[in-house]
Design an enzyme around this catalytic site. Structure first.
Site, PDB file in Angstrom:
ATOM      1  N   GLU A   1       3.168   4.864  -3.846  1.00 40.82           N
ATOM      2  CA  GLU A   1       2.497   6.440  -5.417  1.00 40.82           C
ATOM      3  C   GLU A   1       3.690   6.597  -5.394  1.00 40.82           C
ATOM      4  O   GLU A   1       4.037   7.057  -6.669  1.00 40.82           O
ATOM      5  CB  GLU A   1       1.483   7.013  -5.120  1.00 40.82           C
TER       6      GLU A   1
ATOM      7  N   ASP B   1       0.755  -1.191  -0.201  1.00 39.92           N
ATOM      8  CA  ASP B   1       0.360   0.275   0.421  1.00 39.92           C
ATOM      9  C   ASP B   1       0.690   0.882  -0.354  1.00 39.92           C
ATOM     10  O   ASP B   1       1.404   1.109   0.381  1.00 39.92           O
ATOM     11  CB  ASP B   1      -0.959   0.121   1.128  1.00 39.92           C
TER      12      ASP B   1
ATOM     13  N   ASP C   1      -8.922   3.275  -2.825  1.00 37.25           N
ATOM     14  CA  ASP C   1      -9.930   4.020  -1.656  1.00 37.25           C
ATOM     15  C   ASP C   1     -11.352   4.837  -2.130  1.00 37.25           C
ATOM     16  O   ASP C   1     -11.837   5.451  -2.314  1.00 37.25           O
ATOM     17  CB  ASP C   1      -9.919   5.144  -0.817  1.00 37.25           C
TER      18      ASP C   1
HETATM   19  O1  MIG Z   1      -4.023   5.629   4.644  1.00 36.62           O
HETATM   20  O2  MIG Z   1      -4.148   0.776   5.563  1.00 36.62           O
HETATM   21  O3  MIG Z   1      -5.925   1.897   0.580  1.00 36.62           O
HETATM   22  O4  MIG Z   1      -7.072  -0.076   1.755  1.00 36.62           O
HETATM   23  O5  MIG Z   1      -7.441   0.089   4.810  1.00 36.62           O
HETATM   24  C1  MIG Z   1      -4.895   5.145   4.683  1.00 36.62           C
HETATM   25  C2  MIG Z   1      -4.718   1.476   5.791  1.00 36.62           C
HETATM   26  C3  MIG Z   1      -3.593   4.059   3.968  1.00 36.62           C
HETATM   27  C4  MIG Z   1      -4.913   3.197   2.611  1.00 36.62           C
HETATM   28  C5  MIG Z   1      -5.609   2.131   1.260  1.00 36.62           C
HETATM   29  C6  MIG Z   1      -6.463   1.225   2.368  1.00 36.62           C
HETATM   30  C7  MIG Z   1      -6.119   0.779   3.533  1.00 36.62           C
HETATM   31  C8  MIG Z   1      -5.787   1.911   4.462  1.00 36.62           C
HETATM   32  N1  MIG Z   1      -4.156   2.639   3.707  1.00 36.62           N
END
Ligand code: MIG
Length: 810
Positions: free
Chosen positions: A411, A408, A510
């Site tokens: 980017e 995650d 999201d």
């Molecule tokens: O700032 O890890 O898109 O699926 O649950 C949020 C927490 C960070 C973004 C992800 C989401 C995840 C969440 N993350």
């Protein structure tokens, strides 16, 4: 777009054009070099349908191919396929391949392509190609009836005509139909007209942009800034599948995932303790709702430190993982960038510092930002040494029994201040340093003093920004391949670039628990599939805010058709498991998840096909009905493979909808009622029903209901939807293997071909051909279900031999 682009030229500056072609040089067998007034152009025919075009300055050399997006070097294409005949006339130069012709007008060096009926496509227009400070661009004509698909991860509907699509990965939190830059950047599109189509891959990792007739109707501009040369591939195909096959030959294909990854995944931010996870697993089994995977979000960690477990909440993680494994569950934890934490015995940070593995500013200072763990630093995945190190750190998680990883924030998503402090999203400085192989550091092995000025970087952030997610997931994939050498692993990523399918599945970030996000998940996932990324899904039920019972039921119905099928919900939202919305919705969720699991033999075969040819698993109708203009904008019906078509409900309170049935004969999945296609029908769809259709001639292999994919089944159902007359015939090749190891790469798999047709005596016939290959399924019965106005069933013990069945309705 980051603020650093602010200094770029304004639109009032004029573009410099290439000018006239002076001379041509037939460089090697399949490459032509054109020397022009202001530039050099090179045209390479790599295959009979694939052409690479490059532009550089008059006195420049062409840059060597960077290894990240495109995996095949020009020299690796089969030479025989790329033979050309070159003809020169006074006005033009013509290059003939076995499938297409490329024509270059000498006067302005305008390039156009022609199919075998001499119809033009991908024609240069305006000045063709040109540049102005910091920016280089090209212009292609948009034909009257042309439509544009792909572009990777995108919001909105299917066809992107008249929009601007920027390729720059950002954390696009709260994206909606107006959002341009997304988590992922894939500079690829397919242009479609009835019976004439092509693919276009813009071979640059820098910031780039497609303007699809927005600035000027009738012309498409592709532009890249901040470095690199103009470099693109045009691929011709007689149908979308041919274009995608070529595109994925260029950028790679998905490796066959473990079968369990095709099951249902349950996720939440967060299932934050062992007890909660155990309880979750128990619930699925007690309620008989199938599920294979539980994801652990950031709260499993000790204070958001990657590769650690919270001692309080997960004191015996290994035991827990092992226990629920006995019940058929796999665990997939999330991994983010690294917490900045000196002198705390936090190995990923200490080792990263010691070896100078993190990204630095141009002046040598460590680059940091903020996210959940407060201050964070960023491994430089561009370097192979860093990738290897990162891959290896997964060792402890793997030893604890983890079988997959969820990447995650890659980017990368960065704030300028601690979260909760109203921080703004920022980008790395574009001149931050990434190194392909930092010689100096590898030689001395020592840390580089914070103040040392390093000038030897071989890549700046502007070139590799879009690659952060791709390379992070690559290091993870390669690490897991080493650490779990016998079993296939599952990977999931939020960001990526062209070719991300080589390493990971992708989810759409999201979304919200709102009807319009359910609706647009269809075109979004379909365009991903048309961009070579077939293992994709959106969070079922919606991530942010709370789903209603009705929305959740509708979302699960569509969600079981997502190649990646995961329910997820955010912190501070209500719980979103299938049973939280009352009995009626729980039953609907169970029924549809059962359907997904029953379809596993069909679905797994689609994944195999995709791994071989790049074909999407979830498809827009235009993928198969590309000569039917009624499908060009049809975004709210989807095909799962070639044979199953869903017309989901995606609006509140709606209990019937219009369905377009393309040409051919269609069966209603639920009633077996027959419809002649090429028309619209009204389908009834009470809450428990998602309209679903099967094309005649389909043979859909199915299996009994199971609670997880590893359950052994001793029945294979063949649901047969017979043709209407003797001219039609259907075929399906079933792929099978052990679903888990790499043995299939050594020939331990099997394929079985089924055929359905009508013989002279009007019998409906089903032939099972001899099973090919070395994989043997468990002893099982094959049950042939003839789906028609009259139904019939025949059975046979599967001995791997050929069998023929006749159904006589006379
Ligand atoms: O700032 O890890 O898109 O699926 O649950 C949020 C927490 C960070 C973004 C992800 C989401 C995840 C969440 N993350």
């Amino acid at each position: 777009m980051p603020q650093y682009f602010g200094s770029l030229p304004t639109t009032t500056d004029a573009w410099t054009a290439i000018g006239r072609v002076h001379s041509i040089k037939h460089e090697d067998k399949n490459t032509i070099h054109l020397q022009c007034d202001n530039a050099r152009v090179s045209i390479s025919v790599l295959d009979s349908n694939l052409v690479r075009v490059r532009l550089c300055g008059k006195d420049e050399e062409f840059l060597p191919q960077r290894p990240w997006g495109v995996t095949l070097d020009d020299s690796e294409w089969i030479k025989e396929n790329s033979q050309i005949i070159v003809q020169e006339s006074q006005d033009s130069i013509n290059i003939q391949t076995r499938q297409i012709r490329i024509s270059i007008q000498r006067e302005k060096c305008l390039i156009a392509f022609f199919d075998d009926q001499n119809r033009a496509f991908a024609q240069d227009t305006d000045i063709g190609m040109g540049w102005r400070m910091g920016s280089v661009a090209g212009w292609k004509k948009i034909e009257n009836d042309e439509h544009f698909y792909g572009f990777g991860e995108r919001t909105g509907y299917l066809d992107k005509l008249s929009e601007i699509k920027t390729n720059w990965a950002v954390n696009c939190l709260d994206f909606d139909s107006l959002t341009d830059e997304m988590y992922m950047a894939i500079p690829f599109y397919i242009a479609l007209r009835s019976n004439l189509m092509y693919g276009f891959y813009f071979n640059t990792t820098y910031w780039s942009q497609f303007d699809i007739g927005c600035e000027k109707p009738g012309q498409l501009k592709y532009e890249t800034r901040h470095g690199g040369q103009l470099d693109y591939y045009v691929m011709y195909g007689k149908q979308p599948s041919e274009i995608i096959r070529t595109y994925t030959q260029l950028t790679g294909r998905m490796p066959l995932p473990p079968k369990w990854a095709l099951g249902y995944h349950q996720c939440r931010w967060s299932y934050e303790s062992e007890n909660i996870v155990r309880d979750l697993a128990k619930n699925f089994r007690q309620r008989k709702i199938p599920c294979d995977v539980i994801h652990l979000d950031i709260d499993y960690m000790r204070g958001y430190r990657v590769f650690t477990w919270s001692n309080k909440r997960f004191p015996n993680a290994k035991q827990m993982i092992n226990d629920i494994k006995q019940e058929g569950f796999k665990v997939v934890p999330i991994i983010d960038p690294v917490k900045y934490e000196p002198e705390a015995d936090f190995a990923p940070f200490d080792e990263g510092m010691e070896n100078d593995y993190f990204v630095r500013h141009r002046d040598g200072r460590l680059f940091h930002g903020y996210a959940w763990p407060e201050k964070i630093v960023f491994p430089d995945f561009v370097r192979s040494s860093v990738r290897e190190w990162w891959g290896n750190i997964h060792k402890t998680l793997i030893e604890d029994g983890v079988c997959g990883i969820w990447n995650d924030m890659n980017e990368p998503a960065v704030s300028d201040r601690p979260i909760g402090d109203g921080g703004a999203k920022i980008c790395f400085p574009l001149d931050a340093i990434h190194d392909i192989d930092r010689k100096r550091q590898d030689d001395t092995n020592g840390p580089i003093n914070n103040k040392t000025v390093i000038l030897q970087a071989s890549a700046s952030h502007s070139e590799v920004h879009n690659l952060y997610g791709l390379l992070m997931t690559r290091s993870t994939a390669e690490g897991l391949r080493r650490l779990r050498p016998k079993e296939r692993s599952f990977l999931l990523t939020r960001s990526g670039f062209a070719g991300v399918q080589r390493y990971s599945a992708v989810w759409m970030g999201d979304n919200h628990s709102k009807w319009d996000y359910l609706e647009t998940s269809m075109p979004m996932l379909c365009n991903m599939g048309l961009s070579g990324v077939s293992f994709v899904g959106a969070d079922i039920g919606g991530f942010a805010s709370n789903a209603t019972a009705e929305l959740f039921a509708r979302w699960m119905q569509l969600g079981v058709l997502y190649p990646f099928c995961r329910g997820h919900s955010a912190m501070t939202t209500a719980r979103h498991e299938p049973w939280t919305f009352g009995e009626k919705v729980e039953n609907i969720c169970r029924d549809y998840l059962n359907l997904r699991y029953q379809l596993l033999p069909y679905l797994y075969t689609l994944f195999w096909e995709s791994s071989m040819t790049g074909s999407p698993i979830l498809r827009p109708l235009l993928y198969h009905y590309f000569d039917d203009s009624k499908t060009y904008a049809l975004y709210d019906q989807v095909l799962l493979g070639e044979w199953l078509m869903a017309a989901p409900i995606y609006r509140q309170g709606v209990e019937c909808r219009c369905v377009y049935l393309p040409r051919g004969t269609w069966y209603d999945w639920w009633t077996n009622e027959i419809y002649e296609g090429s028309k619209y029908i009204l389908a009834s769809a009470p809450l428990e029903k998602m309209p679903l259709y099967v094309r005649s001639c389909a043979i859909i292999p199915m299996q009994p209901i199971v609670q997880h994919t590893n359950e052994i089944v001793n029945k294979l159902f063949l649901n047969v939807y017979p043709p209407q007359d003797q001219n039609e015939r259907g075929e399906f090749i079933l792929y099978e293997d052990d679903g888990n190891t790499f043995d299939y790469q050594y020939g331990i798999y099997s394929t079985t071909k089924f055929c359905v047709y009508i013989d002279e005596s009007k019998n409906i016939c089903l032939d099972i051909e001899e099973r090919l290959g070395q994989w043997k399924p468990v002893e099982r019965e094959i049950i042939i279900n003839l789906k028609s106005t009259k139904q019939a069933e025949q059975r046979v013990l599967d001995d791997g031999k050929a069998h023929s069945f006749k159904f006589n309705f006379q």
